[in-house]
Design a protein around this motif. Structure first.
Motif, PDB file in Angstrom:
ATOM      1  N   GLN A   1      25.030  34.700  48.730  1.00 25.97           N
ATOM      2  CA  GLN A   1      25.973  34.997  49.419  1.00 25.97           C
ATOM      3  C   GLN A   1      27.397  35.661  48.468  1.00 25.97           C
ATOM      4  N   ALA A   2      27.246  34.533  47.379  1.00 32.30           N
ATOM      5  CA  ALA A   2      27.959  34.582  46.784  1.00 32.30           C
ATOM      6  C   ALA A   2      28.232  35.247  45.716  1.00 32.30           C
ATOM      7  N   ALA A   3      26.878  36.076  45.578  1.00 32.82           N
ATOM      8  CA  ALA A   3      26.652  36.729  44.201  1.00 32.82           C
ATOM      9  C   ALA A   3      27.184  37.761  44.848  1.00 32.82           C
ATOM     10  N   GLU A   4      27.227  37.995  45.904  1.00 29.00           N
ATOM     11  CA  GLU A   4      27.653  39.231  46.720  1.00 29.00           C
ATOM     12  C   GLU A   4      28.986  39.786  46.723  1.00 29.00           C
ATOM     13  N   LEU A   5      29.251  38.031  47.355  1.00 26.08           N
ATOM     14  CA  LEU A   5      30.806  38.308  47.094  1.00 26.08           C
ATOM     15  C   LEU A   5      31.177  38.774  45.595  1.00 26.08           C
ATOM     16  N   ASN A   6      31.889  38.113  44.356  1.00 25.94           N
ATOM     17  CA  ASN A   6      31.883  38.357  43.574  1.00 25.94           C
ATOM     18  C   ASN A   6      31.583  39.572  43.134  1.00 25.94           C
ATOM     19  N   ALA A   7      30.211  40.487  43.624  1.00 28.43           N
ATOM     20  CA  ALA A   7      30.762  41.622  43.295  1.00 28.43           C
ATOM     21  C   ALA A   7      31.512  42.178  44.307  1.00 28.43           C
ATOM     22  N   GLU A   8      31.476  41.960  45.111  1.00 28.38           N
ATOM     23  CA  GLU A   8      32.500  42.456  45.734  1.00 28.38           C
ATOM     24  C   GLU A   8      34.144  42.609  45.311  1.00 28.38           C
ATOM     25  N   LEU A   9      34.059  41.579  44.938  1.00 27.67           N
ATOM     26  CA  LEU A   9      35.594  41.503  44.042  1.00 27.67           C
ATOM     27  C   LEU A   9      35.592  41.771  42.768  1.00 27.67           C
ATOM     28  N   GLY A  10      34.450  41.833  42.571  1.00 23.11           N
ATOM     29  CA  GLY A  10      34.628  42.472  40.955  1.00 23.11           C
ATOM     30  C   GLY A  10      35.023  41.035  39.428  1.00 23.11           C
ATOM     31  N   LEU A  11      34.262  39.610  40.560  1.00 21.78           N
ATOM     32  CA  LEU A  11      34.347  39.048  39.873  1.00 21.78           C
ATOM     33  C   LEU A  11      33.023  38.884  38.716  1.00 21.78           C
ATOM     34  N   ASP A  12      31.683  39.934  38.630  1.00 25.79           N
ATOM     35  CA  ASP A  12      30.807  39.687  38.043  1.00 25.79           C
ATOM     36  C   ASP A  12      31.219  40.582  36.795  1.00 25.79           C
ATOM     37  N   GLN A  13      32.374  41.338  36.579  1.00 28.43           N
ATOM     38  CA  GLN A  13      32.707  41.629  34.892  1.00 28.43           C
ATOM     39  C   GLN A  13      33.060  40.899  34.250  1.00 28.43           C
ATOM     40  N   PRO A  14      33.237  41.292  32.913  1.00 32.79           N
ATOM     41  CA  PRO A  14      33.261  40.464  31.690  1.00 32.79           C
ATOM     42  C   PRO A  14      34.727  40.070  32.218  1.00 32.79           C
ATOM     43  N   LEU A  15      34.998  39.237  31.263  1.00 32.57           N
ATOM     44  CA  LEU A  15      36.573  38.948  31.925  1.00 32.57           C
ATOM     45  C   LEU A  15      38.319  40.176  31.583  1.00 32.57           C
ATOM     46  N   ILE A  16      37.232  39.844  30.575  1.00 34.92           N
ATOM     47  CA  ILE A  16      38.634  41.069  29.948  1.00 34.92           C
ATOM     48  C   ILE A  16      38.380  42.468  30.646  1.00 34.92           C
ATOM     49  N   VAL A  17      37.960  42.558  31.377  1.00 30.92           N
ATOM     50  CA  VAL A  17      37.534  43.444  32.352  1.00 30.92           C
ATOM     51  C   VAL A  17      38.198  43.651  33.403  1.00 30.92           C
ATOM     52  N   GLN A  18      38.054  42.113  33.847  1.00 28.52           N
ATOM     53  CA  GLN A  18      39.046  41.665  35.049  1.00 28.52           C
ATOM     54  C   GLN A  18      40.312  41.399  35.001  1.00 28.52           C
TER      55      GLN A  18
END
Length: 312
Positions: free
Chosen positions: A46-63
């Motif tokens: 569930q945490a991974a799904e929310l991170n993907a939804e918020l874009g937190l799984d992308q590289p930091l510079i991309v965020q």
């Protein structure tokens, strides 16, 4: 014009650099966002799904670039714990803090320059009193002065409300009463430092040879001090004023909590307490914008007073 362009470019660069540093400093907290929102019982999936939804799984510079593009268009994201956008929250809170900062800055500048000039010219007991007040102002934080004002003016005398805020548009008189003690608390701390810098700069300038030449030509002391000495000595005072604005903003965070003012400081404290990273990032960005604008205005004022700065 070249000086203005250079200062604007410097301000923009500083703004981008500051937001990047803030983003990087907050980045370690990104890993906990999903569990803060979903609760400690959330599963890793569930945490991974929310991170993907918020874009937190992308590289930091991309965020950061994604956030920066949104910020440039006025989209600072949404609160993680409500449906309110960060921009909407800031638009409500910003006027309170900006009004507080403007009032304190203007009062601190006027009083600081007046006291510093008087101490440098008169010397004697006034100069000694300034030294004592400056030391006391450095020793007493704004929240101690705030608590003293609440005890005296609100509890004992009952002439001002202890807490609460009224918008200027709703009732100007009530607005003035609600913001008086916060302004006094922050001004007392800031004015001593500014006065001390103005005094030192004025004394050093009064010892210059050109001042003796002006006096020998028969110019009145008032004209020498206000027309010539102050113009050359004021750059130090203005620089000190710009530095004090940072302290005023920091003090406003605590002062807004004491007096229950709905400003950026109280919003930052609330967002930090529940790890609402988007709101924290937006609030810090707003503070950075205020500091950058103040420093830009001070640079322009110093350049107007001292032509050598424009040529440097």
């Amino acid at each position: 014009m070249r000086f203005l362009v250079k200062r604007l470019a410097s301000a923009v660069s500083l703004l981008f650099g500051a937001t990047l540093i803030v983003f990087l400093l907050l980045s370690p907290a990104f890993d906990d966002i999903a569990f803060n929102v979903l609760g400690e019982n959330a599963t890793p999936a569930q945490a991974a799904e929310l991170n993907a939804e918020l874009g937190l799984d992308q590289p930091l510079i991309v965020q950061y670039l994604h956030w920066l593009v949104g910020a440039l268009t006025g989209d600072l994201g949404d609160s993680l714990f409500s449906t309110e956008s960060v921009a909407a929250a800031l638009s409500v809170r910003m006027p309170v803090t900006v009004a507080l900062v403007i009032l304190v800055t203007v009062l601190s500048g006027v009083l600081g320059f007046a006291i510093g000039i008087a101490a440098a010219v008169k010397r004697g007991w006034l100069d000694r009193a300034l030294q004592f007040i400056a030391t006391l102002g450095d020793a007493l934080p704004a929240f101690i002065i705030a608590l003293f004002l609440v005890t005296l003016l609100a509890i004992q005398l009952g002439i001002l409300p202890a807490t609460g805020y009224t918008a200027f548009a709703d009732d100007p008189g009530a607005w003035a009463r609600s913001i008086t003690m916060p302004v006094i608390a922050l001004t007392v701390v800031a004015v001593a430092g500014i006065a001390q810098q103005v005094r030192s700069s004025m004394i050093a300038t009064l010892r210059q040879d050109y001042v003796r030449t002006l006096r020998s030509r028969g110019l009145s002391e008032r004209r020498v001090v206000l027309g010539h000495v102050l113009r050359n000595a004021s750059t130090t005072g203005l620089t000190s004023l710009a530095v004090q604005v940072v302290g005023i903003l920091g003090g406003a965070v605590v002062i807004e909590q004491i007096f229950a003012l709905p400003g950026l400081g109280s919003l930052a404290v609330q967002a930090s307490g529940r790890a609402d990273i988007q709101v924290v990032l937006g609030t810090v960005t707003a503070y950075v914008v205020i500091v950058v604008i103040v420093n830009l205005l001070v640079d322009l004022a110093v350049a107007w007073l001292n032509p050598k700065v424009r040529l440097s």
